[in-house]
Structure formats: structure tokens, C-alpha cells
Design an enzyme around this catalytic site. Structure first.
Site, mmCIF file in Angstrom:
data_model
loop_
_atom_site.group_PDB
_atom_site.id
_atom_site.type_symbol
_atom_site.label_atom_id
_atom_site.label_comp_id
_atom_site.label_asym_id
_atom_site.label_seq_id
_atom_site.Cartn_x
_atom_site.Cartn_y
_atom_site.Cartn_z
ATOM 1 N NE ARG A 1 2.216 0.143 6.584
ATOM 2 C CZ ARG A 1 2.935 0.537 7.616
ATOM 3 N NH1 ARG A 1 2.505 1.513 8.379
ATOM 4 N NH2 ARG A 1 4.092 -0.037 7.887
ATOM 5 C CG ASP B 1 4.318 -2.350 5.081
ATOM 6 O OD1 ASP B 1 3.222 -2.089 4.568
ATOM 7 O OD2 ASP B 1 4.899 -1.598 5.866
#
Length: 421
Positions: A334, A332
Site C-alpha cells: 500500500r 505490504d
């Protein structure tokens, strides 16, 4: 398409390097100052080189389209926006969080009211652009109409019309990074952050490594949109019940209804909860970040879909995270460390109902100083059949659930790898 006029090419033939200081007249920036005049304006894209006091350009990823418009002769590069009648429909702040050290580092809290905050600078010729816009709108979703038909929501003519339109205040926010504090959020030195940003963007912004005096960066990435249900001023009042969701973009599900994930069902469920909360005397908020495919991008996202479906044994919860890492090299990107900034821009100190199961979002919000009273999971009946693999893997990895957690021994590859919805 016609060839750009010869005069356009000649006018831009002289290249002005910005990697070193040139001229006088740039206003100083004191990030975190209590007033806009003390903080100073942010001047990015401008024909007056000496006025620039930030790295990068406005409009995030759309700055490249602006360049294309200039190259094609469709836009005069000297154009300055006429901001007449563009002021926010609702005034936000100022709140104490705007000047608390390290509280807001990834957006400009003074960026919505340029005309009033920096009137003298505008009159003096500084090309200052808003980085936030606030307006009114109607949001119409078939899921909300269905909720009305089934009696879960009732039109009141104020927050919700009989036709299913929700009345909202919405704000568009462009990213504005104060590099010293962004580096602290990620636990690295400012020098390392600047160098990596420079190298990993193909040297797009040399000022990152040559202009240490410029501490504000307008990154070429997507921003976010906030939808407010009810009175925006109530967001800062901890005595008014706040229902909130922070949602990361998923075009396939949010827009086109793909059933491989829970993104749209969770988003529309949150909107229903926000409307209901506002009708009961509270206020609702949905913050929508442009971080497609966990900020890995949609191409990577689709490659992972293929890998999940084609692997030996088919799509399984135990290999859910591993397939992403095989393709992208990371689970990930983000990194929710910057996410709570927009909540602090609204002066939020307490979220009564957080419509999210994500452990990463919850941790980022609470660690930033915002209290969360209750976490609301997605109802089981809203989870598409093809998305159950995703949900099982996430719950085994640490997602909040009031129900039975899937057997972690059977999902050992997912253990300890929490991801956001």
C-alpha cells in the site's frame, strides 16, 4: 449477447498509436499552479488525439469496462459527458496546500469543478472529465443503530436521524499522478519509475517510456471515497476538533463481516467517533482507499489465510507477517507515502483524534506536515476472537497501543515489520 454491428467494427479498424506526439492543440500542464487556468486542464480519454496531454485514461480500473462497452456496441466512443447539474454539493478549497510544492502529487485538486474551472476549454471542444465528485448522502450501519440503542449516540435530526442514518458529505476521488513528484516520494528517479510502470503492466502504456513530455499519469487502479461528518469547510480549521480515520479496503470484513481481522469493527468504531465528534461541535472524516488485501489483492489475501491456518502449530502471531511474505514476496504494497494527499486537498493541518493504531499511517501523515494530537486505538471488546493473532503481531511490530505491548521476544518474526490495519 448479440454480435456488434458491422459498422462498429469498421469504424474502429484504424488503430491510432499514441506512443509518439501527433498533432497540435494539447494544453500545457503546470502542476502546482495557484489557479486552474495556470495549471491547465487534464485531457485523457478523447477522440481528438492532439488534445491529449496525459498518459492513461479516466475512471481508473473501470476504464477497461468502458472499453468493453465500446467493443460491445453499448457505448458510443464519441460520447461526451453532459455535466449539467453535476457540480459539487459542497465547494472544497482552494487551499494553500494545493499549490505548495510536492504537497499534492496523486490527485487533481481542481478535478471537482471542471464546468466552472475550464468552461472555455469545454466550449472549444476539449473533452475534459471530472476526477472528483462531491455529493450528499445518508450512511446507515447496524453498529450505529446499536450505539443509539445503547445510548452512546443520540439522534439530533441534523447529523443523525432517529432511524440511525448519519448525514454525510462524500467525495469520490480518482488517482492522478504527477510522475516527477511521485518518484520523489518513493525515492527513485522518474526514469526508473516510468520504466517499471511500463514493464510491470505488460507494456500497457508505452507513453510512459516514449513521451517524457507527458508528466501526468492516470493509473488503472482504484481510487478512494471520503465521508465527512459535519461541515466540510471545518476540516481546514485547526481550531475545530477533527476526528479522522484513513481506512484501507477489506471487502471480507468491511462488507461481509469476516472475523479474521479487525477492519470492519475499527471502521464502524471510527464512524461512531466521527459522529460523536461532529455532534460535539467538531467535524469527522473517514477516507476509504481501494487497496484490498494490503494492495496485494484478494486472491493473495485468501491464499495467505489458508497458509496461516494450515501451518504447523496453527495460526500464530509470530508467523503472522511471514506467511504473507512467503506467498506475496512482500509484506505490504500500500505504501502510505501518497495517502496524505487527500488530507491536504481538504486543507487539513491538524488532526485532533486519529482513529488508527498504524505506525505507517501515523508516520506518513505527520511527516507530510499534519499535526496529530491523539491516537485512538480500537477498544479490546471490539476485537473478534479470531483476529487477536493479527492484533498481537501488529502491536509487537510497532502499532500504537496505550496498553501492554505483547512480548516481542516471543514474536521476534514480527519485530520491525509494521503493517496497516
Amino acid at each position: 449477447m448479440s454480435t456488434p454491428p458491422e459498422t462498429t467494427v469498421k469504424a474502429s479498424s484504424h488503430i491510432r498509436l499514441t506512443s509518439h506526439a501527433g498533432g497540435f492543440g494539447a494544453r500545457a500542464i503546470r502542476w502546482g499552479a495557484a489557479t486552474p487556468l495556470e495549471r491547465g486542464p487534464l485531457v485523457g480519454t478523447t477522440t481528438t488525439r492532439s488534445h491529449r496531454n496525459v498518459i492513461g485514461t479516466h475512471s481508473g480500473s473501470y476504464s477497461v469496462y468502458r472499453a468493453l462497452a465500446v467493443a460491445a456496441g453499448a457505448l458510443d466512443k464519441n460520447h461526451k459527458a453532459d455535466l449539467t447539474n453535476t457540480a459539487p454539493t459542497d465547494r472544497i478549497g482552494p487551499y494553500p496546500s494545493w499549490s505548495e510544492p510536492g504537497r499534492i502529487v496523486s490527485l487533481d485538486p481542481w478535478g471537482a469543478e471542471i464546468g466552472s474551472n475550464f468552461a472555455d476549454e469545454l466550449a472549444a471542444g476539449y473533452d475534459i472529465k471530472p476526477t472528483i465528485a462531491v455529493t450528499k448522502a445518508h450512511v446507515i450501519l447496524p453498529e450505529i443503530m446499536e450505539a443509539i440503542q445503547k445510548g452512546r449516540l443520540k439522534p439530533d435530526g441534523k447529523l443523525l436521524t432517529a432511524g440511525g442514518a448519519a448525514m454525510v458529505t462524500k467525495a469520490a476521488v480518482e488517482p492522478v499522478w504527477y510522475l516527477p513528484e511521485v518518484a520523489k516520494r518513493f525515492g527513485c528517479s522518474e526514469t526508473d519509475l516510468r520504466r517499471v510502470l511500463f514493464e510491470e503492466t505488460g507494456g500497457m502504456y508505452p507513453e510512459l517510456v516514449t513521451r517524457s513530455d507527458l508528466e501526468v499519469f492516470l493509473p488503472p487502479i482504484g481510487g478512494l471515497t471520503v465521508y465527512i461528518f459535519g461541515n466540510p469547510q471545518d476540516l481546514a480549521n485547526p481550531d475545530v476538533q477533527l476526528t479522522a480515520r484513513v481506512h484501507d479496503e477489506c471487502n471480507g470484513s468491511d462488507v461481509f463481516g469476516s472475523d479474521i481481522c479487525t477492519c470492519r469493527p475499527y471502521l464502524t468504531h471510527a464512524i461512531e467517533e466521527c459522529i460523536l465528534g461532529a455532534q460535539n461541535g467538531g467535524v469527522g472524516l473517514c477516507a476509504y482507499y481501494r487497496k484490498e488485501g494490503r494492495a496485494l489483492g484478494e486472491v493473495t489475501k485468501f491464499l495467505v489465510y489458508n497458509a496461516r491456518k494450515r501451518q504447523v502449530g496453527g495460526d500464530t502471531a509470530s508467523n503472522y507477517f511471514a506467511r504473507t511474505e512467503c506467498v506475496a514476496g512482500v509484506q505490504d504494497m500500500r505504501f502510505q507515502q501518497l495517502m496524505p494527499d487527500v488530507l491536504h486537498w481538504f486543507g487539513i493541518r491538524k488532526i485532533h483524534r486519529l482513529v488508527s493504531m498504524s505506525n505507517m499511517k501515523y508516520d506518513a501523515i505527520t511527516q507530510s506536515g499534519i499535526e496529530v494530537v491523539e491516537r485512538v486505538n480500537i477498544p479490546a471488546e471490539l476485537i473478534p476472537a479470531d483476529a487477536q493473532v493479527e492484533m498481537d503481531a501488529k502491536m509487537a511490530a510497532g502499532y500504537f497501543t496505550p496498553g501492554v505491548v505483547p512480548d516481542a521476544s516471543e514474536l521476534q518474526k514480527a519485530k520491525g515489520r509494521g503493517l496497516d490495519e
